[in-house]
Design a protein around this motif. Sequence first.
Motif, PDB file in Angstrom:
ATOM      1  N   PHE A 336       0.828  -1.205   0.000  1.00 55.84           N
ATOM      2  CA  PHE A 336       0.000   0.000   0.000  1.00 55.84           C
ATOM      3  C   PHE A 336       0.867   1.261   0.000  1.00 55.84           C
ATOM      4  CE2 PHE A 336      -3.703  -2.232   2.422  1.00 55.84           C
ATOM      5  CZ  PHE A 336      -3.923  -3.036   1.305  1.00 55.84           C
ATOM      6  N   PRO A 337       0.518   2.269  -0.796  1.00 56.68           N
ATOM      7  CA  PRO A 337       1.242   3.555  -0.733  1.00 56.68           C
ATOM      8  C   PRO A 337       1.149   4.139   0.671  1.00 56.68           C
ATOM      9  CG  PRO A 337      -0.263   3.477  -2.621  1.00 56.68           C
ATOM     10  CD  PRO A 337      -0.582   2.296  -1.770  1.00 56.68           C
ATOM     11  N   ALA A 338       2.271   4.560   1.234  1.00 50.65           N
ATOM     12  CA  ALA A 338       2.292   5.008   2.630  1.00 50.65           C
ATOM     13  C   ALA A 338       1.324   6.147   2.889  1.00 50.65           C
ATOM     14  CB  ALA A 338       3.713   5.423   3.016  1.00 50.65           C
ATOM     15  N   ALA A 339       1.239   7.093   1.950  1.00 51.19           N
ATOM     16  CA  ALA A 339       0.384   8.261   2.163  1.00 51.19           C
ATOM     17  C   ALA A 339      -1.098   7.948   2.008  1.00 51.19           C
ATOM     18  CB  ALA A 339       0.774   9.373   1.188  1.00 51.19           C
ATOM     19  N   LEU A 340      -1.411   6.759   1.456  1.00 50.85           N
ATOM     20  CA  LEU A 340      -2.811   6.385   1.220  1.00 50.85           C
ATOM     21  C   LEU A 340      -3.156   5.057   1.873  1.00 50.85           C
ATOM     22  CD1 LEU A 340      -2.898   7.264  -2.597  1.00 50.85           C
ATOM     23  CD2 LEU A 340      -3.895   8.617  -0.745  1.00 50.85           C
ATOM     24  N   ALA A 341      -2.340   4.639   2.839  1.00 53.02           N
ATOM     25  CA  ALA A 341      -2.549   3.325   3.446  1.00 53.02           C
ATOM     26  C   ALA A 341      -3.910   3.222   4.123  1.00 53.02           C
ATOM     27  CB  ALA A 341      -1.442   3.042   4.463  1.00 53.02           C
ATOM     28  N   GLY A 342      -4.353   4.300   4.768  1.00 48.28           N
ATOM     29  CA  GLY A 342      -5.643   4.263   5.455  1.00 48.28           C
ATOM     30  C   GLY A 342      -6.780   3.954   4.504  1.00 48.28           C
ATOM     31  N   VAL A 343      -6.757   4.560   3.312  1.00 44.99           N
ATOM     32  CA  VAL A 343      -7.805   4.301   2.321  1.00 44.99           C
ATOM     33  C   VAL A 343      -7.842   2.822   1.952  1.00 44.99           C
ATOM     34  CG1 VAL A 343      -8.474   4.680  -0.076  1.00 44.99           C
ATOM     35  CG2 VAL A 343      -7.868   6.617   1.360  1.00 44.99           C
ATOM     36  N   PHE A 344      -6.668   2.231   1.711  1.00 43.21           N
ATOM     37  CA  PHE A 344      -6.647   0.845   1.248  1.00 43.21           C
ATOM     38  C   PHE A 344      -6.906  -0.148   2.372  1.00 43.21           C
ATOM     39  CE2 PHE A 344      -4.547   3.071  -2.208  1.00 43.21           C
ATOM     40  CZ  PHE A 344      -5.289   2.571  -3.272  1.00 43.21           C
ATOM     41  N   PHE A 345      -6.469   0.171   3.595  1.00 40.15           N
ATOM     42  CA  PHE A 345      -6.878  -0.666   4.724  1.00 40.15           C
ATOM     43  C   PHE A 345      -8.387  -0.556   4.931  1.00 40.15           C
ATOM     44  CE2 PHE A 345      -2.391  -0.586   6.366  1.00 40.15           C
ATOM     45  CZ  PHE A 345      -2.221  -1.955   6.346  1.00 40.15           C
ATOM     46  N   GLY A 346      -8.933   0.642   4.711  1.00 38.86           N
ATOM     47  CA  GLY A 346     -10.372   0.811   4.823  1.00 38.86           C
ATOM     48  C   GLY A 346     -11.120   0.038   3.759  1.00 38.86           C
ATOM     49  N   LEU A 347     -10.620   0.061   2.519  1.00 40.00           N
ATOM     50  CA  LEU A 347     -11.237  -0.726   1.450  1.00 40.00           C
ATOM     51  C   LEU A 347     -11.212  -2.213   1.782  1.00 40.00           C
ATOM     52  CD1 LEU A 347      -9.970   0.838  -1.912  1.00 40.00           C
ATOM     53  CD2 LEU A 347     -12.350   0.587  -1.178  1.00 40.00           C
ATOM     54  N   THR A 348     -10.062  -2.688   2.272  1.00 41.57           N
ATOM     55  CA  THR A 348      -9.939  -4.095   2.640  1.00 41.57           C
ATOM     56  C   THR A 348     -10.943  -4.471   3.715  1.00 41.57           C
ATOM     57  OG1 THR A 348      -7.568  -4.036   2.124  1.00 41.57           O
ATOM     58  CG2 THR A 348      -8.336  -5.833   3.512  1.00 41.57           C
ATOM     59  N   GLN A 349     -11.047  -3.628   4.740  1.00 43.06           N
ATOM     60  CA  GLN A 349     -11.952  -3.913   5.852  1.00 43.06           C
ATOM     61  C   GLN A 349     -13.413  -3.824   5.419  1.00 43.06           C
ATOM     62  OE1 GLN A 349     -10.533  -2.916   9.849  1.00 43.06           O
ATOM     63  NE2 GLN A 349     -12.312  -1.574   9.984  1.00 43.06           N
ATOM     64  N   SER A 350     -13.741  -2.831   4.590  1.00 35.19           N
ATOM     65  CA  SER A 350     -15.110  -2.706   4.092  1.00 35.19           C
ATOM     66  C   SER A 350     -15.499  -3.936   3.283  1.00 35.19           C
ATOM     67  CB  SER A 350     -15.246  -1.454   3.218  1.00 35.19           C
ATOM     68  OG  SER A 350     -15.060  -0.273   3.969  1.00 35.19           O
ATOM     69  N   ALA A 351     -14.590  -4.380   2.410  1.00 33.41           N
ATOM     70  CA  ALA A 351     -14.886  -5.547   1.578  1.00 33.41           C
ATOM     71  C   ALA A 351     -15.023  -6.808   2.417  1.00 33.41           C
ATOM     72  CB  ALA A 351     -13.783  -5.724   0.530  1.00 33.41           C
ATOM     73  N   PHE A 352     -14.135  -6.971   3.410  1.00 40.83           N
ATOM     74  CA  PHE A 352     -14.211  -8.154   4.275  1.00 40.83           C
ATOM     75  C   PHE A 352     -15.550  -8.193   5.003  1.00 40.83           C
ATOM     76  CE2 PHE A 352     -13.778 -10.331   8.296  1.00 40.83           C
ATOM     77  CZ  PHE A 352     -13.128 -11.512   7.951  1.00 40.83           C
ATOM     78  N   LEU A 353     -15.973  -7.056   5.553  1.00 42.78           N
ATOM     79  CA  LEU A 353     -17.232  -7.028   6.297  1.00 42.78           C
ATOM     80  C   LEU A 353     -18.430  -7.230   5.386  1.00 42.78           C
ATOM     81  CD1 LEU A 353     -16.406  -4.143   8.783  1.00 42.78           C
ATOM     82  CD2 LEU A 353     -16.751  -6.554   9.345  1.00 42.78           C
ATOM     83  N   ALA A 354     -18.349  -6.729   4.145  1.00 49.49           N
ATOM     84  CA  ALA A 354     -19.430  -6.984   3.192  1.00 49.49           C
ATOM     85  C   ALA A 354     -19.512  -8.473   2.863  1.00 49.49           C
ATOM     86  CB  ALA A 354     -19.207  -6.167   1.917  1.00 49.49           C
ATOM     87  N   GLY A 355     -18.344  -9.104   2.647  1.00 48.61           N
ATOM     88  CA  GLY A 355     -18.331 -10.547   2.408  1.00 48.61           C
ATOM     89  C   GLY A 355     -18.799 -11.332   3.613  1.00 48.61           C
ATOM     90  N   ASP A 356     -18.417 -10.853   4.801  1.00 52.82           N
ATOM     91  CA  ASP A 356     -18.838 -11.493   6.041  1.00 52.82           C
ATOM     92  C   ASP A 356     -20.360 -11.434   6.194  1.00 52.82           C
ATOM     93  OD1 ASP A 356     -18.149 -12.631   8.718  1.00 52.82           O
ATOM     94  OD2 ASP A 356     -19.057 -10.774   9.411  1.00 52.82           O
ATOM     95  N   SER A 357     -20.951 -10.288   5.874  1.00 55.80           N
ATOM     96  CA  SER A 357     -22.407 -10.141   5.959  1.00 55.80           C
ATOM     97  C   SER A 357     -23.097 -11.066   4.962  1.00 55.80           C
ATOM     98  CB  SER A 357     -22.812  -8.681   5.689  1.00 55.80           C
ATOM     99  OG  SER A 357     -22.238  -7.821   6.635  1.00 55.80           O
ATOM    100  N   LEU A 358     -22.557 -11.141   3.747  1.00 54.06           N
ATOM    101  CA  LEU A 358     -23.150 -12.011   2.731  1.00 54.06           C
ATOM    102  C   LEU A 358     -23.040 -13.478   3.141  1.00 54.06           C
ATOM    103  CD1 LEU A 358     -24.423 -12.333  -0.069  1.00 54.06           C
ATOM    104  CD2 LEU A 358     -22.109 -12.342  -1.038  1.00 54.06           C
ATOM    105  N   GLY A 359     -21.864 -13.879   3.610  1.00 56.48           N
ATOM    106  CA  GLY A 359     -21.684 -15.259   4.049  1.00 56.48           C
ATOM    107  C   GLY A 359     -22.564 -15.598   5.233  1.00 56.48           C
TER     108      GLY A 359
END
Length: 414
Positions: A336-359
Amino acid sequence: MTAAVPAAGTPARVPGTRRVAGFTLLFFVGMWLSKTVHPLYFERHGHLVAFGLSYTAMALAGTLSVFVGRLADRWGPRPVMALGSVLYAAGMALRVFHDSPVLAVVSGVVGGIGASSVFIALRTWTLHNADESQRPGVISRREFMNQAGMAVGTGAAGALVAVIGSGDRGYVGVLLLAAAFVLATVAFIPPSKPHVRPDAGKDPADRPRLRDVVTQHRGLALGVVGLGLLMGFYVSLLSPYLPLLLADRGVPLAWVGVVLAVASVVRLTAAAVAGRYLRARSPLAVFLLSEACCAATTLVLAVSVGPWIAAAALALRGAFLLGATVSQELLQLNAFPAALAGVFFGLTQSAFLAGDSLGGALGGLLYHQLGSSTTVLIATGLTAANAVLVPLFYRRLHAASIPAPRKEVERVAS
């Protein structure tokens, strides 16, 4: 007195690591105290529907993590860590009101945003304060405290209810005590180096929008979202149903809790040694091995085996899952780009929780329609696919980041 010099090959300790450990322990003790007592308290009053609304609201709020990550990139990890602790403590305190569906939803939303903020802040803090050789130790210690907090919280919840008082007094007391534990983490927020902000010094009107940031790094964004959805989906097909799986495989009901506790101890032990192990090995190779072993042990749970073989497979799966979790975070920190790491960690977490809800939504239906063995076979296949897709994705990212002349040198050298 002179400062201690690290042994050869051992990276220096990152300033603030002990504070991170204390923060994590307090946070997860509070989380699991509340998680254990929350459903029992609502069920006692016949308000499980309100509990379900709170749980769903929390999961949905967690899918907004990408916006929280944007704040972490702008403000730095410390303010987001503090804000997350306060919000999560407030959401937990609202759980004492069992008879209001509206307050249950508010509790879930506030708590979900707070928990997401803390998780993203801890990861961005690691990126900004630890170099590549130090990160395995920081993450493994944090995971150790995570597991220890879970063990203490779940183990102490029932006893604390009895000690604090009979009736609602015990339940309310533990819920408020859990919120107090989380709020106390504010005193353990670690110091942090200045982080690079992508929009520092720019006029607010000229700052790149979130959509523009994601578009600029489209390949990375699509990859982390797709992998997050996949992992969240197959995890939620298994985790909520582990007691059911053990019972279906013949483990006596009285021993199901013991087996799950042993699995937690195995994972705790794995977290204690993960830092030293990962320092000398490629995170990509460790992930591939760990996730493949997760798939193999999940397959054992899917087939007709003896009860104690299933119990042993579940315990081993916990250790391999720990290895996969730590090594995947290392891959993310490196990519992840250091200056944008929060965005990509947020994307990862959002996607995981969306998959978790679907599962979670489909899991019960699959178990009912197909049975436990077929459902776990599906989870096995998805785990095996993840074991292949994650290394392929990060290898491709690494190859794309190498300048052309360096690629030619590496090709000739090989």
